[in-house]
Design a protein around this motif. Structure first.
Motif, PDB file in Angstrom:
ATOM      1  N   GLU A 182     -23.504 -10.310  22.167  1.00 33.44           N
ATOM      2  CA  GLU A 182     -22.356  -9.349  22.365  1.00 33.44           C
ATOM      3  C   GLU A 182     -21.189 -10.518  22.366  1.00 33.44           C
ATOM      4  N   PRO A 206     -22.343  -1.604  23.045  1.00 33.37           N
ATOM      5  CA  PRO A 206     -20.799  -1.814  22.644  1.00 33.37           C
ATOM      6  C   PRO A 206     -20.067  -0.312  22.438  1.00 33.37           C
ATOM      7  N   TYR A 253     -20.323  -3.172  15.358  1.00 31.07           N
ATOM      8  CA  TYR A 253     -19.248  -3.944  15.770  1.00 31.07           C
ATOM      9  C   TYR A 253     -18.425  -3.878  14.353  1.00 31.07           C
ATOM     10  N   HIS A 268     -18.087 -10.320  19.981  1.00 27.08           N
ATOM     11  CA  HIS A 268     -16.645  -9.999  20.057  1.00 27.08           C
ATOM     12  C   HIS A 268     -15.527 -10.469  19.697  1.00 27.08           C
TER      13      HIS A 268
END
Length: 614
Positions: free
Chosen positions: A70, A437, A107, A74
């Motif tokens: 994670e 997420p 992502y 980011h």
């Protein structure tokens, strides 16, 4: 010329690692035994040492799942000057190729492309298409659909031969729904079976002596829920496919002897590790198992072809337990050295303090009772969306947030529960409560639609009879990730009724919820993609659910005990049920005091089994 000796090829595979690289639970702040790539590394080393020829593959879902990955993904993280730790780990262990799972897209395409740029191995997917055509070769795929690995393999007589090993990647088409935030309008995802039918003959024509399919889909096994995972079996049945690596559903195949006896599907030979006669493995999740397929190649009129093979799933917890601590450390040393800095950065990030709680936040009984943990997540989502709707007409409507107890046992095992003690709350606790997420979504809907969502969630439970003791409560055919709650509401679930008519006394702020009442439903991007239900989406700035939760914890005073009617299972005279929970459940019996819990002992899987009285 005398015929060549046969060649033995060992295919090793991991799948659904979900960022579990260092055998460490960042959410609970503790090492993990018998899981994670750092311990699976010992299995890989032992398996390689026992074979003259081997390759190592991964079947996807490696970029997401832990605080380590994670942080790396980011957009404002320190990762920007470093390779993604999952890629670094695969490089260190010498993976030959990987397939893309659905979570590789969590992502966005840019972050995925950036991560793969550092890979010293090919990533393949025949189904994720940038420009749809009429099948191969007109499709222009995001990454190569397959790769031909040319390896110089030794036969049983010691003679070397150049063998073409074709590896085909197959990503599930539902990815387009689940990651629609990032993918809509940018890619298309083909059906897996159709793509395999198109590409396997082409692979053969271009020199593949062996064809291995990385199928990010599972098998329909007894007690493992729905049968939607059968596509792996259908691909195993295709002519020209020599081996299948299954995944996605976190199952283990071949299973243990007891589970193998319960498989009635004539296509599945769990003893030999074959599906439709094709060697097949599914290596669990989070590095719990290593898949191993031993193939036998024989030279004939069409060149080298697979003439036999068996599949096995090797348990990390069982095998690693038999190794010495120095041996485990030695096998994991390259990986730990490669991502040690990332690990230490993840620890520092997850331990950053945000706030305080005066009550425990757990999910041990979140499937059967109202809990403070779920109320906290819902309150954070509601507060964030109320702020984002300020000044808009929708701000005057009732607002209800739904939540899911993500870490609630299941295939994650008896440690897969949120268990936060009263005291400081850190970043790790936020991701413990919400490990995905997803971004916030708001939908303009009605009371009738909200009721339908709750009725669907109530299918988690079996139908019960009054006066009957020790009835199994949970229906294993219902996917637990589809269970959602709405802590702002009060209602009862009547399990004496059939599914679809179980929700009783549905109220908001003490008042009944009319079917026609307009309201704002707060959900997440995953549920909006394929699971959103009726309603009109209200466009909001992109906000991660974890960001909303972190900001809520940091902004408020210490969290106090939750108040309100909440939800409950309706009383049923003389009925008791069996419910399995986690290792620490006995410390939180106050959550289910109204159900008069009795601890009965341990299941074979290590869960605590309770008798609850309705």
């Amino acid at each position: 010329m005398a015929p060549a000796c046969q060649i033995d090829l060992r295919v090793l595979a991991t799948s659904d690692l979900h960022g579990q690289l260092m055998s460490y639970d960042y959410f609970a702040n503790r090492p993990l035994f018998g899981t994670g790539l750092a311990q699976t590394a010992a299995l890989i080393a032992e398996a390689r040492a026992g074979a003259a020829n081997s390759i190592l593959l991964d079947n996807g879902d490696f970029l997401q799942g832990t605080a380590l990955t994670e942080m790396a993904s980011h957009p404002r993280g320190r990762h920007r000057n470093r390779p993604h730790p999952a890629i670094t780990a695969f490089n260190a262990l010498g993976y030959d190729a990987v397939g893309l799972g659905n979570h590789e897209f969590d992502y966005g395409l840019e972050r995925l492309t950036q991560a793969l740029a550092d890979a010293r191995f090919p990533a393949v997917s025949a189904t994720v298409v940038l420009r749809p055509g009429a099948g191969t070769p007109a499709d222009r795929t995001l990454v190569p659909p397959w790769v031909l690995l040319t390896r110089h393999l030794r036969d049983r007589c010691g003679t070397g031969h150049d063998i073409g090993i074709g590896v085909l990647g197959l990503t599930p088409p539902e990815t387009l729904d689940w990651a629609g935030d990032w993918l809509s309008g940018r890619v298309w995802v083909r059906p897996m079976l159709a793509a395999a039918r198109d590409w396997v003959p082409k692979m053969r024509a271009e020199g593949a002596d062996v064809v291995i399919c990385l199928v990010h889909s599972g098998l329909a096994l007894p007690g493992q829920g729905t049968r939607t995972g059968e596509v792996a079996a259908e691909i195993a049945a295709l002519d020209g496919v020599d081996a299948v690596i299954a995944g996605h559903t976190h199952q283990v195949f071949p299973p243990g002897p007891a589970a193998a006896l319960r498989i009635a599907d004539p296509r599945i030979d769990a003893q030999a590790g074959q599906v439709c006669g094709t060697p097949t493995v599914q290596p669990g999740h989070s590095g719990s198992h290593l898949g191993m397929i031993d193939l036998e190649l024989t030279h004939g009129p069409r060149g080298w072809r697979v003439t036999g093979g068996i599949g096995r799933a090797i348990s990390a917890s069982e095998v690693v337990a038999g190794l010495s601590a120095p041996a485990i450390r030695r096998h994991a040393a390259p990986l730990r050295a490669a991502i040690g800095d990332d690990h230490r950065a993840a620890l520092a990030w997850t331990r950053r303090r945000l706030g305080q709680t005066t009550v425990p936040l757990t999910t041990h009984f979140a499937h059967v009772a109202d809990t403070a943990a779920m109320r906290l997540v819902a309150a954070a989502k509601e507060a964030t969306v109320r702020r984002l709707l300020s000044g808009r007409p929708e701000a005057a409507l009732p607002l209800v947030a739904t939540v899911t107890p993500f870490r609630c046992g299941g295939r994650g095992g008896p440690l897969n529960y949120t268990d936060i003690r009263p005291g400081p709350l850190s970043v790790r606790h936020v991701h413990d409560l919400y490990p995905f997420p997803n971004s916030l979504r708001a939908v303009l809907t009605t009371g009738a639609d909200l009721l339908a969502r709750l009725e669907h969630s109530a299918r988690l439970f079996r139908t019960l009879r009054a006066g009957r003791a020790d009835q199994p409560l949970i229906d294993p055919a219902f996917p637990p990730f589809e269970f959602e709650l709405a802590p702002a509401l009060s209602f009862r679930i009547d399990l004496s009724r059939s599914p679809g008519s179980r929700i009783r006394d549905l109220c908001l702020a003490g008042e009944p919820v009319p079917r026609a009442m307009p309201l704002v439903l707060v959900t997440n991007s995953y549920r909006m993609g394929g699971h959103g239900g009726p309603g009109t989406e209200i466009r909001l700035p992109r906000t991660l659910c974890t960001e909303a939760l972190a900001a809520f914890v940091a902004a408020g005073p210490a969290l106090e005990p939750a108040r309100g009617a909440g939800w409950s299972l309706a009383p049923l005279a003389g009925a008791s049920v069996l419910f399995d929970s986690g290792t620490g459940a006995a410390a939180h019996l106050s959550d289910v005091a109204h159900l008069r819990p009795e601890l009965l002992g341990l299941t074979e899987q290590g869960f605590r089994r309770f008798r609850l009285h309705l």
